[in-house]
Design a protein around this motif. Structure first.
Motif, PDB file in Angstrom:
ATOM      1  N   TYR A  80      31.669  23.932  49.013  1.00 28.04           N
ATOM      2  CA  TYR A  80      31.867  24.098  47.660  1.00 28.04           C
ATOM      3  C   TYR A  80      32.654  25.437  47.461  1.00 28.04           C
ATOM      4  CZ  TYR A  80      31.285  25.039  42.516  1.00 28.04           C
ATOM      5  OH  TYR A  80      31.371  25.441  41.394  1.00 28.04           O
ATOM      6  N   TYR A  81      32.147  26.573  48.301  1.00 25.24           N
ATOM      7  CA  TYR A  81      32.573  27.784  48.297  1.00 25.24           C
ATOM      8  C   TYR A  81      33.994  27.896  48.949  1.00 25.24           C
ATOM      9  CZ  TYR A  81      33.056  32.815  48.780  1.00 25.24           C
ATOM     10  OH  TYR A  81      33.511  34.080  48.721  1.00 25.24           O
ATOM     11  N   GLY A  82      34.162  27.173  49.971  1.00 26.85           N
ATOM     12  CA  GLY A  82      35.714  27.018  50.634  1.00 26.85           C
ATOM     13  C   GLY A  82      36.649  26.529  49.780  1.00 26.85           C
ATOM     14  N   ARG A  83      36.195  25.569  48.544  1.00 23.44           N
ATOM     15  CA  ARG A  83      37.120  24.978  47.761  1.00 23.44           C
ATOM     16  C   ARG A  83      37.300  25.968  46.535  1.00 23.44           C
ATOM     17  NH1 ARG A  83      34.400  18.965  47.982  1.00 23.44           N
ATOM     18  NH2 ARG A  83      35.492  18.216  49.874  1.00 23.44           N
ATOM     19  N   HIS A  84      36.519  26.687  46.399  1.00 23.23           N
ATOM     20  CA  HIS A  84      36.438  27.587  45.166  1.00 23.23           C
ATOM     21  C   HIS A  84      36.677  29.063  45.286  1.00 23.23           C
ATOM     22  CE1 HIS A  84      35.540  23.756  42.573  1.00 23.23           C
ATOM     23  NE2 HIS A  84      34.864  23.699  43.658  1.00 23.23           N
ATOM     24  N   ILE A  85      36.964  29.437  46.616  1.00 19.95           N
ATOM     25  CA  ILE A  85      36.542  31.045  46.998  1.00 19.95           C
ATOM     26  C   ILE A  85      37.448  32.042  46.310  1.00 19.95           C
ATOM     27  CG2 ILE A  85      38.449  30.777  48.605  1.00 19.95           C
ATOM     28  CD1 ILE A  85      36.343  32.338  50.686  1.00 19.95           C
ATOM     29  N   ALA A  86      38.314  31.663  45.402  1.00 17.18           N
ATOM     30  CA  ALA A  86      39.208  32.576  44.925  1.00 17.18           C
ATOM     31  C   ALA A  86      39.246  32.199  43.407  1.00 17.18           C
ATOM     32  CB  ALA A  86      40.298  32.871  45.506  1.00 17.18           C
ATOM     33  N   GLU A  87      38.342  31.376  42.808  1.00 14.63           N
ATOM     34  CA  GLU A  87      38.712  31.374  41.433  1.00 14.63           C
ATOM     35  C   GLU A  87      38.583  32.179  40.348  1.00 14.63           C
ATOM     36  OE1 GLU A  87      36.424  27.937  39.929  1.00 14.63           O
ATOM     37  OE2 GLU A  87      37.889  26.200  41.060  1.00 14.63           O
ATOM     38  N   THR A  88      37.369  33.150  40.568  1.00 14.54           N
ATOM     39  CA  THR A  88      37.008  34.380  39.948  1.00 14.54           C
ATOM     40  C   THR A  88      37.106  35.636  40.682  1.00 14.54           C
ATOM     41  OG1 THR A  88      34.770  33.831  39.792  1.00 14.54           O
ATOM     42  CG2 THR A  88      35.993  32.925  38.090  1.00 14.54           C
ATOM     43  N   SER A  89      37.242  35.574  42.157  1.00 14.01           N
ATOM     44  CA  SER A  89      37.129  36.500  42.898  1.00 14.01           C
ATOM     45  C   SER A  89      38.294  37.428  42.872  1.00 14.01           C
ATOM     46  CB  SER A  89      36.886  36.307  44.500  1.00 14.01           C
ATOM     47  OG  SER A  89      35.685  35.695  44.458  1.00 14.01           O
ATOM     48  N   ARG A  90      38.318  38.865  42.758  1.00 17.73           N
ATOM     49  CA  ARG A  90      39.654  39.504  42.604  1.00 17.73           C
ATOM     50  C   ARG A  90      39.241  40.836  43.084  1.00 17.73           C
ATOM     51  NH1 ARG A  90      40.982  35.344  41.008  1.00 17.73           N
ATOM     52  NH2 ARG A  90      41.958  34.773  39.199  1.00 17.73           N
ATOM     53  N   PRO A  91      40.368  41.539  43.541  1.00 15.43           N
ATOM     54  CA  PRO A  91      40.327  42.644  44.199  1.00 15.43           C
ATOM     55  C   PRO A  91      39.839  43.856  43.231  1.00 15.43           C
ATOM     56  CG  PRO A  91      42.517  41.858  44.820  1.00 15.43           C
ATOM     57  CD  PRO A  91      41.445  40.931  43.612  1.00 15.43           C
ATOM     58  N   PHE A  92      39.009  44.563  43.712  1.00 15.38           N
ATOM     59  CA  PHE A  92      38.470  45.798  42.817  1.00 15.38           C
ATOM     60  C   PHE A  92      39.877  46.657  42.432  1.00 15.38           C
ATOM     61  CE2 PHE A  92      34.281  44.883  45.110  1.00 15.38           C
ATOM     62  CZ  PHE A  92      33.589  44.955  43.649  1.00 15.38           C
ATOM     63  N   PRO A  93      39.790  47.414  41.310  1.00 11.35           N
ATOM     64  CA  PRO A  93      40.961  48.036  40.845  1.00 11.35           C
ATOM     65  C   PRO A  93      41.573  49.169  41.724  1.00 11.35           C
ATOM     66  CG  PRO A  93      39.282  48.084  39.010  1.00 11.35           C
ATOM     67  CD  PRO A  93      38.613  47.272  40.261  1.00 11.35           C
ATOM     68  N   GLY A  94      42.718  49.132  42.086  1.00 12.35           N
ATOM     69  CA  GLY A  94      43.378  50.076  42.859  1.00 12.35           C
ATOM     70  C   GLY A  94      43.549  49.531  44.383  1.00 12.35           C
ATOM     71  N   VAL A  95      42.895  48.241  44.696  1.00 11.31           N
ATOM     72  CA  VAL A  95      42.796  48.136  45.915  1.00 11.31           C
ATOM     73  C   VAL A  95      44.125  47.782  46.701  1.00 11.31           C
ATOM     74  CG1 VAL A  95      42.210  46.143  47.624  1.00 11.31           C
ATOM     75  CG2 VAL A  95      40.606  47.075  46.177  1.00 11.31           C
ATOM     76  N   ALA A  96      44.944  47.015  46.260  1.00 11.64           N
ATOM     77  CA  ALA A  96      46.356  46.815  46.685  1.00 11.64           C
ATOM     78  C   ALA A  96      47.143  48.108  46.608  1.00 11.64           C
ATOM     79  CB  ALA A  96      47.036  45.769  45.943  1.00 11.64           C
ATOM     80  N   THR A  97      47.351  48.925  45.920  1.00 16.28           N
ATOM     81  CA  THR A  97      48.170  50.189  45.788  1.00 16.28           C
ATOM     82  C   THR A  97      47.586  50.992  46.839  1.00 16.28           C
ATOM     83  OG1 THR A  97      48.258  50.051  43.543  1.00 16.28           O
ATOM     84  CG2 THR A  97      48.682  52.146  44.380  1.00 16.28           C
ATOM     85  N   CYS A  98      46.276  51.228  47.000  1.00 17.98           N
ATOM     86  CA  CYS A  98      45.561  51.920  48.037  1.00 17.98           C
ATOM     87  C   CYS A  98      46.142  51.560  49.427  1.00 17.98           C
ATOM     88  CB  CYS A  98      44.200  52.128  47.739  1.00 17.98           C
ATOM     89  SG  CYS A  98      43.347  53.260  49.113  1.00 17.98           S
ATOM     90  N   LEU A  99      45.779  50.290  49.754  1.00 14.82           N
ATOM     91  CA  LEU A  99      46.066  49.558  51.014  1.00 14.82           C
ATOM     92  C   LEU A  99      47.553  49.901  51.232  1.00 14.82           C
ATOM     93  CD1 LEU A  99      44.142  46.456  50.936  1.00 14.82           C
ATOM     94  CD2 LEU A  99      43.445  48.541  52.030  1.00 14.82           C
ATOM     95  N   ALA A 100      48.348  49.491  50.512  1.00 13.20           N
ATOM     96  CA  ALA A 100      50.108  49.878  50.709  1.00 13.20           C
ATOM     97  C   ALA A 100      50.328  51.360  50.766  1.00 13.20           C
ATOM     98  CB  ALA A 100      50.668  49.454  49.391  1.00 13.20           C
ATOM     99  N   ALA A 101      49.482  52.351  50.433  1.00 14.80           N
ATOM    100  CA  ALA A 101      49.807  53.758  50.578  1.00 14.80           C
ATOM    101  C   ALA A 101      49.326  54.070  51.889  1.00 14.80           C
ATOM    102  CB  ALA A 101      49.108  54.615  49.481  1.00 14.80           C
ATOM    103  N   LEU A 102      47.932  53.555  52.295  1.00 17.14           N
ATOM    104  CA  LEU A 102      47.485  54.056  53.759  1.00 17.14           C
ATOM    105  C   LEU A 102      48.360  53.456  54.666  1.00 17.14           C
ATOM    106  CD1 LEU A 102      43.635  53.397  52.668  1.00 17.14           C
ATOM    107  CD2 LEU A 102      44.758  55.390  53.125  1.00 17.14           C
ATOM    108  N   ALA A 103      48.749  52.050  54.554  1.00 18.69           N
ATOM    109  CA  ALA A 103      49.613  51.494  55.400  1.00 18.69           C
ATOM    110  C   ALA A 103      51.069  52.543  55.667  1.00 18.69           C
ATOM    111  CB  ALA A 103      50.087  50.090  55.242  1.00 18.69           C
ATOM    112  N   GLU A 104      51.514  52.967  54.634  1.00 20.14           N
ATOM    113  CA  GLU A 104      52.768  53.542  54.408  1.00 20.14           C
ATOM    114  C   GLU A 104      52.523  54.857  55.167  1.00 20.14           C
ATOM    115  OE1 GLU A 104      56.719  54.666  53.790  1.00 20.14           O
ATOM    116  OE2 GLU A 104      55.805  52.889  53.557  1.00 20.14           O
ATOM    117  N   GLN A 105      51.314  55.437  55.462  1.00 23.29           N
ATOM    118  CA  GLN A 105      51.031  56.845  55.934  1.00 23.29           C
ATOM    119  C   GLN A 105      50.770  56.438  57.363  1.00 23.29           C
ATOM    120  OE1 GLN A 105      47.711  58.638  53.858  1.00 23.29           O
ATOM    121  NE2 GLN A 105      48.806  57.897  51.970  1.00 23.29           N
ATOM    122  N   GLY A 106      50.580  55.188  57.894  1.00 20.74           N
ATOM    123  CA  GLY A 106      50.598  55.049  59.266  1.00 20.74           C
ATOM    124  C   GLY A 106      49.296  54.459  59.827  1.00 20.74           C
ATOM    125  N   TYR A 107      48.211  54.216  58.652  1.00 19.50           N
ATOM    126  CA  TYR A 107      46.998  53.905  59.201  1.00 19.50           C
ATOM    127  C   TYR A 107      46.973  52.500  59.672  1.00 19.50           C
ATOM    128  CZ  TYR A 107      44.971  58.099  57.109  1.00 19.50           C
ATOM    129  OH  TYR A 107      44.487  59.398  56.672  1.00 19.50           O
TER     130      TYR A 107
END
Length: 222
Positions: A80-107
């Motif tokens: 069940y979970y495999g079929r519905h794993i991202a129905e309502t799950s979402r990144p916490f606010p700011g996650v994608a922006t933060c990850l992009a910035a950290l990767a840009e800084q070389g981490y």
């Protein structure tokens, strides 16, 4: 060459997965003839892996069943979970922006989670986060898992190079204890699933939003 690495927990740290985990847990329990336990109960049970979650669900709904019934419920959960794993799950606010910035800084970035690896990769793929991470190491990827420090060390090994500095970012005692045992500082998020108040987990820094993470890492020597 990248000399600094950041390891992230997944559930309750990068992604708010509790609603989909609760739906899958309740499905497995009701299929086994047990009452549903609901979102708030499941939220406090997340962090030790899928099998532990189902075990906690059974204990909260009347006690452990016989082994065959447990395995059937666990399989129901996984399907069940495999079929519905991202129905309502979402990144916490700011996650994608933060990850992009950290990767840009070389981490170098990696996920170190007790969630099964296949489910972790599926979730990250569906949420568009996979590209940020050089390694995804789940609770079934190695012979050990958090709070064993070998999970931390194994994740660093999977990144494929040596690092002069690394840190863990998580939401639970498992994250803090694994990091400390591995000799890494740990940043704790205040919005995760821990039953212990985040400020009391013993982390080296506490953040309320991912926009605060880069500054916290610098303060820790990153």
């Amino acid at each position: 060459m990248t000399h600094k690495a950041i390891l992230f927990d997944l559930d309750g740290t990068l992604v708010d997965t509790a609603p989909d985990l609760a739906a899958a847990t309740d499905y497995a329990l009701t299929q086994a003839g047990r009452p549903a336990i609901g979102l708030e109960s499941v939220r406090s049970m997340v962090g030790d892996g899928a099998r532990a979650l189902i075990e906690k669900g059974f204990r909260a709904s009347g006690g452990m069943p016989d082994p065959a019934a447990f395995e059937a419920a666990f399989n129901d959960f996984m399907i069940y979970y495999g079929r519905h794993i991202a129905e309502t799950s979402r990144p916490f606010p700011g996650v994608a922006t933060c990850l992009a910035a950290l990767a840009e800084q070389g981490y170098a970035l990696a996920v170190c989670t007790n969630k099964p690896e296949a489910l972790s990769r599926s979730l990250l793929d569906q949420l568009g986060l996979s590209g940020f991470f050089g390694a995804v190491v789940g609770g079934d990827s190695l012979l050990v898992r958090k709070p064993d420090p070998g999970h931390i060390r194994g994740t660093l090994d999977k990144l494929g190079t040596e690092f002069a500095w690394a840190a863990m970012v998580g939401d639970s005692a498992n994250d803090v204890n694994a990091a400390k045992a591995a000799g890494l500082p740990c940043v704790v998020v205040s919005f995760g699933y821990t039953q212990i108040p985040a400020k009391d987990l013993g982390g080296d820094r506490l953040i309320d939003h991912f926009s605060e993470l880069p500054e916290a890492l610098v303060a820790l020597g990153g």
